[in-house]
Design a protein around this motif. Structure first.
Motif, mmCIF file in Angstrom:
data_model
loop_
_atom_site.group_PDB
_atom_site.id
_atom_site.type_symbol
_atom_site.label_atom_id
_atom_site.label_comp_id
_atom_site.label_asym_id
_atom_site.label_seq_id
_atom_site.Cartn_x
_atom_site.Cartn_y
_atom_site.Cartn_z
ATOM 1 N N GLU A 150 0.832 -1.205 0.000
ATOM 2 C CA GLU A 150 0.000 0.000 0.000
ATOM 3 C C GLU A 150 0.865 1.253 0.000
ATOM 4 O O GLU A 150 0.571 2.231 -0.703
ATOM 5 C CB GLU A 150 -0.914 -0.019 1.226
ATOM 6 C CG GLU A 150 -1.924 1.109 1.284
ATOM 7 C CD GLU A 150 -2.990 0.989 0.218
ATOM 8 O OE1 GLU A 150 -3.640 2.008 -0.067
ATOM 9 O OE2 GLU A 150 -3.167 -0.122 -0.333
ATOM 10 N N LEU A 151 1.948 1.246 0.763
ATOM 11 C CA LEU A 151 2.864 2.386 0.763
ATOM 12 C C LEU A 151 3.526 2.565 -0.597
ATOM 13 O O LEU A 151 3.708 3.697 -1.074
ATOM 14 C CB LEU A 151 3.926 2.204 1.850
ATOM 15 C CG LEU A 151 3.447 2.325 3.295
ATOM 16 C CD1 LEU A 151 4.590 2.032 4.256
ATOM 17 C CD2 LEU A 151 2.891 3.717 3.567
ATOM 18 N N LEU A 152 3.886 1.467 -1.242
ATOM 19 C CA LEU A 152 4.490 1.567 -2.571
ATOM 20 C C LEU A 152 3.504 2.129 -3.583
ATOM 21 O O LEU A 152 3.867 2.952 -4.439
ATOM 22 C CB LEU A 152 4.991 0.193 -3.017
ATOM 23 C CG LEU A 152 6.196 -0.374 -2.252
ATOM 24 C CD1 LEU A 152 6.572 -1.734 -2.815
ATOM 25 C CD2 LEU A 152 7.379 0.574 -2.311
ATOM 26 N N GLY A 242 12.995 6.515 -9.556
ATOM 27 C CA GLY A 242 12.135 6.214 -8.415
ATOM 28 C C GLY A 242 11.029 5.259 -8.787
ATOM 29 O O GLY A 242 10.662 4.360 -8.038
ATOM 30 N N ASP A 243 10.464 5.426 -10.029
ATOM 31 C CA ASP A 243 9.393 4.537 -10.458
ATOM 32 C C ASP A 243 9.905 3.125 -10.663
ATOM 33 O O ASP A 243 9.263 2.146 -10.299
ATOM 34 C CB ASP A 243 8.770 5.056 -11.756
ATOM 35 C CG ASP A 243 8.006 6.341 -11.524
ATOM 36 O OD1 ASP A 243 7.700 6.613 -10.348
ATOM 37 O OD2 ASP A 243 7.726 7.061 -12.498
ATOM 38 N N SER A 244 11.076 3.002 -11.315
ATOM 39 C CA SER A 244 11.591 1.668 -11.586
ATOM 40 C C SER A 244 11.923 0.932 -10.305
ATOM 41 O O SER A 244 11.626 -0.254 -10.153
ATOM 42 C CB SER A 244 12.835 1.772 -12.474
ATOM 43 O OG SER A 244 13.841 2.545 -11.822
ATOM 44 N N SER A 245 12.537 1.648 -9.361
ATOM 45 C CA SER A 245 12.850 0.993 -8.091
ATOM 46 C C SER A 245 11.593 0.611 -7.346
ATOM 47 O O SER A 245 11.517 -0.447 -6.722
ATOM 48 C CB SER A 245 13.719 1.917 -7.235
ATOM 49 O OG SER A 245 13.015 3.109 -6.946
ATOM 50 N N MET A 250 7.770 -3.490 -5.678
ATOM 51 C CA MET A 250 6.404 -3.985 -5.689
ATOM 52 C C MET A 250 6.360 -5.436 -6.140
ATOM 53 O O MET A 250 5.686 -6.273 -5.541
ATOM 54 C CB MET A 250 5.556 -3.109 -6.612
ATOM 55 C CG MET A 250 4.123 -3.589 -6.774
ATOM 56 S SD MET A 250 3.148 -3.308 -5.313
ATOM 57 C CE MET A 250 2.905 -1.564 -5.467
ATOM 58 N N SER A 251 7.091 -5.732 -7.227
ATOM 59 C CA SER A 251 7.098 -7.106 -7.705
ATOM 60 C C SER A 251 7.734 -8.045 -6.689
ATOM 61 O O SER A 251 7.302 -9.175 -6.495
ATOM 62 C CB SER A 251 7.855 -7.182 -9.037
ATOM 63 O OG SER A 251 9.201 -6.756 -8.863
ATOM 64 N N TYR A 252 8.746 -7.549 -5.988
ATOM 65 C CA TYR A 252 9.379 -8.381 -4.972
ATOM 66 C C TYR A 252 8.443 -8.614 -3.793
ATOM 67 O O TYR A 252 8.374 -9.705 -3.230
ATOM 68 C CB TYR A 252 10.672 -7.705 -4.501
ATOM 69 C CG TYR A 252 11.359 -8.451 -3.393
ATOM 70 C CD1 TYR A 252 11.248 -8.000 -2.069
ATOM 71 C CD2 TYR A 252 12.101 -9.596 -3.646
ATOM 72 C CE1 TYR A 252 11.872 -8.677 -1.045
ATOM 73 C CE2 TYR A 252 12.722 -10.274 -2.625
ATOM 74 C CZ TYR A 252 12.609 -9.810 -1.329
ATOM 75 O OH TYR A 252 13.224 -10.476 -0.312
ATOM 76 N N ALA A 253 7.687 -7.557 -3.411
ATOM 77 C CA ALA A 253 6.763 -7.704 -2.286
ATOM 78 C C ALA A 253 5.624 -8.629 -2.634
ATOM 79 O O ALA A 253 5.119 -9.367 -1.796
ATOM 80 C CB ALA A 253 6.230 -6.336 -1.868
ATOM 81 N N ASP A 254 5.169 -8.596 -3.900
ATOM 82 C CA ASP A 254 4.099 -9.498 -4.287
ATOM 83 C C ASP A 254 4.573 -10.950 -4.236
ATOM 84 O O ASP A 254 3.800 -11.829 -3.914
ATOM 85 C CB ASP A 254 3.610 -9.163 -5.700
ATOM 86 C CG ASP A 254 2.920 -7.799 -5.714
ATOM 87 O OD1 ASP A 254 2.454 -7.376 -4.630
ATOM 88 O OD2 ASP A 254 2.871 -7.161 -6.789
#
Length: 254
Positions: A150-152, A242-245, A250-254
């Protein structure tokens, strides 16, 4: 989150204001009543003093039998008395008693306990989460991942919002006035530029866009937060650092 707990804590502290006002009103009313009754007691005190003396004596002269008879009979009427009477209205007057320091302290203790409970409720809520995480660790892990994602998402939404806002500002920008601003030193004293993100006025630490035809101004903190990339002259489809990181996280958190 923390902001919600802080907001709830502030609301609970605000709810302590009515009891505090009621306590102050009670103290003020007690002081007024004590002062009023003290004045009444001081100015309404009345003391009565009554003293009287009574002396009756009948004297019969002569030595005859009748005189002796009268002295023996009338002599019993000789009386003597004294009377002293004092009376006050002290029993009818009010007897006010002022509040002592211990009374004030005892009246403040419930309100102080209420404030401490409001302040400690946040830590009690955190302790509740710790207890739940101890018994349900998998559920706690899912909750942490949800909050992190959610923060991302909020961070990406903020970046996109700022990009659109700066792009609109760049479209409304006047290039001729900007050229005059860059070429004419006198115009720099009259006009003052502001950061397109936070609106702070231009200073020596401000960072202009490196592109000569752009001229967008940033303050140093905003330029650092934007990854040293100007959103006004960067294409909307070009990904920022910033967007790419954020996407990778996000993909890592998913």
């Amino acid at each position: 989150g923390g902001a919600g707990l802080l907001r709830a804590q502030m609301l609970e502290l605000l709810e302590c204001i009515p009891p505090l006002l009621f306590l102050l009103l009670a103290w003020g009313l007690d002081h007024v009543l004590y002062t009023m009754f003290s004045v009444i007691r001081h100015h309404s005190f009345v003391q009565y003093s009554f003293r009287s003396s009574h002396h009756l004596e009948v004297r019969v002269g002569g030595r005859s039998l009748l005189a002796r008879l009268l002295r023996s009979t009338i002599g019993a009427l000789n009386t003597s008395s004294e009377m002293a009477l004092e009376s006050t209205n002290l029993a009818c007057l009010p007897q006010p008693q002022a509040m002592t320091q211990s009374d004030y302290l005892s009246s403040c203790l419930p309100l102080g306990a209420l404030v401490l409970l409001c302040l400690g409720q946040v830590y009690a809520h955190r302790l509740r989460r710790v207890i739940a995480a101890f018994y349900f660790p998998k559920r706690e892990k899912k909750r942490v991942l949800f909050l992190y994602n959610e923060l991302l998402r909020k961070r990406q939404a903020f970046v996109r919002l700022q990009r659109r806002r700066i792009a609109r500002h760049a479209r409304r920008h006047q290039p001729l006035l900007e050229r005059f601003y860059l070429w004419c030193p006198l115009l720099r004293r009259c006009l003052r530029r502001y950061c397109v993100l936070c609106g702070s006025p231009e200073s020596r630490t401000s960072q202009p866009c490196p592109t000569p035809t752009c001229g967008t101004i940033y303050c140093r903190p905003c330029w650092r937060d934007m990854g040293q990339v100007c959103f006004a002259c960067t294409p909307g489809h070009a990904p920022l650092s910033g967007d790419s990181s954020s996407e990778e996280q996000m993909s890592y958190a998913d």
